[in-house]
Design a protein around this motif. Structure first.
Motif, short mmCIF file in Angstrom:
data_model
loop_
_atom_site.label_atom_id
_atom_site.label_comp_id
_atom_site.label_asym_id
_atom_site.label_seq_id
_atom_site.Cartn_x
_atom_site.Cartn_y
_atom_site.Cartn_z
N GLN A 32 2.21 -21.79 -43.60
CA GLN A 32 1.26 -20.47 -43.59
C GLN A 32 0.07 -21.14 -42.91
OE1 GLN A 32 0.77 -19.00 -47.44
NE2 GLN A 32 -0.98 -17.53 -46.48
N ALA A 33 -0.23 -20.29 -41.87
CA ALA A 33 -1.49 -20.53 -41.08
C ALA A 33 -2.67 -20.18 -41.99
CB ALA A 33 -1.46 -19.85 -39.97
N LEU A 34 -3.92 -20.96 -41.95
CA LEU A 34 -4.93 -20.31 -42.72
C LEU A 34 -5.94 -19.24 -42.01
CD1 LEU A 34 -6.52 -23.93 -43.20
CD2 LEU A 34 -5.43 -22.59 -45.02
N GLU A 35 -6.30 -18.40 -42.95
CA GLU A 35 -7.08 -17.22 -42.57
C GLU A 35 -8.52 -17.71 -42.52
OE1 GLU A 35 -5.85 -13.45 -44.36
OE2 GLU A 35 -3.88 -14.10 -43.74
N ASP A 36 -8.70 -18.61 -43.79
CA ASP A 36 -10.06 -19.22 -43.57
C ASP A 36 -10.24 -20.45 -44.34
OD1 ASP A 36 -10.16 -19.08 -46.57
OD2 ASP A 36 -10.22 -16.92 -46.42
N ARG A 37 -11.13 -21.13 -44.17
CA ARG A 37 -11.13 -22.51 -44.71
C ARG A 37 -10.94 -22.82 -46.11
NH1 ARG A 37 -12.73 -26.07 -40.85
NH2 ARG A 37 -13.63 -25.36 -38.96
N GLU A 38 -11.07 -21.56 -46.99
CA GLU A 38 -10.81 -21.96 -48.37
C GLU A 38 -9.27 -21.94 -48.80
OE1 GLU A 38 -13.61 -22.61 -50.32
OE2 GLU A 38 -14.60 -22.45 -48.49
N GLN A 39 -8.53 -21.24 -48.00
CA GLN A 39 -7.14 -21.52 -48.21
C GLN A 39 -6.43 -22.82 -48.23
OE1 GLN A 39 -5.80 -18.12 -45.77
NE2 GLN A 39 -5.10 -17.15 -47.48
N VAL A 40 -5.39 -23.02 -48.92
CA VAL A 40 -4.68 -24.24 -48.69
C VAL A 40 -3.36 -24.02 -48.00
CG1 VAL A 40 -3.34 -25.73 -50.03
CG2 VAL A 40 -5.53 -24.99 -51.15
N TRP A 41 -3.10 -24.69 -47.08
CA TRP A 41 -1.88 -24.53 -46.24
C TRP A 41 -0.70 -24.83 -47.19
CZ3 TRP A 41 -1.11 -24.96 -40.77
CH2 TRP A 41 -2.41 -24.78 -39.94
N THR A 42 0.29 -23.81 -46.92
CA THR A 42 1.39 -23.80 -47.86
C THR A 42 2.64 -23.88 -46.94
OG1 THR A 42 1.55 -21.26 -48.28
CG2 THR A 42 0.39 -22.79 -49.88
N VAL A 43 3.75 -24.39 -47.60
CA VAL A 43 4.82 -24.41 -46.91
C VAL A 43 5.79 -23.24 -47.29
CG1 VAL A 43 7.48 -25.58 -47.21
CG2 VAL A 43 5.26 -27.02 -47.50
N THR A 44 6.19 -22.58 -46.05
CA THR A 44 6.96 -21.23 -46.32
C THR A 44 8.45 -21.16 -46.19
OG1 THR A 44 6.49 -20.63 -44.29
CG2 THR A 44 4.98 -19.83 -45.85
N ALA A 45 8.92 -22.28 -45.36
CA ALA A 45 10.28 -22.37 -45.35
C ALA A 45 10.47 -24.02 -45.10
CB ALA A 45 10.92 -21.87 -44.25
N GLY A 46 11.62 -24.48 -45.61
CA GLY A 46 11.93 -25.85 -45.74
C GLY A 46 12.00 -26.18 -47.34
N SER A 47 11.61 -27.46 -47.44
CA SER A 47 11.40 -27.67 -49.00
C SER A 47 10.34 -28.78 -49.28
CB SER A 47 12.81 -28.44 -49.33
OG SER A 47 12.73 -28.92 -50.55
#
Length: 81
Positions: A38-53
């Protein structure tokens, strides 16, 4: 796609673990080890895995787990024929 598959094969042949990252599905997803994030919308968010494991994990955790051998990126099966 051919270039990505060739680069992946050469790296794996040399003992280098490979995992590609992307923001949306592409033809390489399922053909080479890949995580969608998941792309960041702001610097406070953590990048997360959306597909894969592991889906839903922080990208930093997923990379750490790959580097320490706790998880292995999906390795697709060769196409039949």
């Amino acid at each position: 796609m051919e270039e990505i598959a060739a680069r992946t094969s050469l790296s794996e042949r040399d003992g280098v673990r490979v995992c590609w990252f992307g923001f949306r599905p592409r033809p390489r997803v399922g053909a080479v080890p890949t995580l969608l994030v998941q792309a960041l919308e702001d610097r406070e968010q953590v990048w997360t895995v959306t597909a894969g494991s592991p889906v839903g994990a922080a990208l930093s955790d997923a990379v750490s787990w790959m580097l320490t051998g706790r998880i292995v990126p999906h390795c697709p099966s060769p196409a039949p024929g």
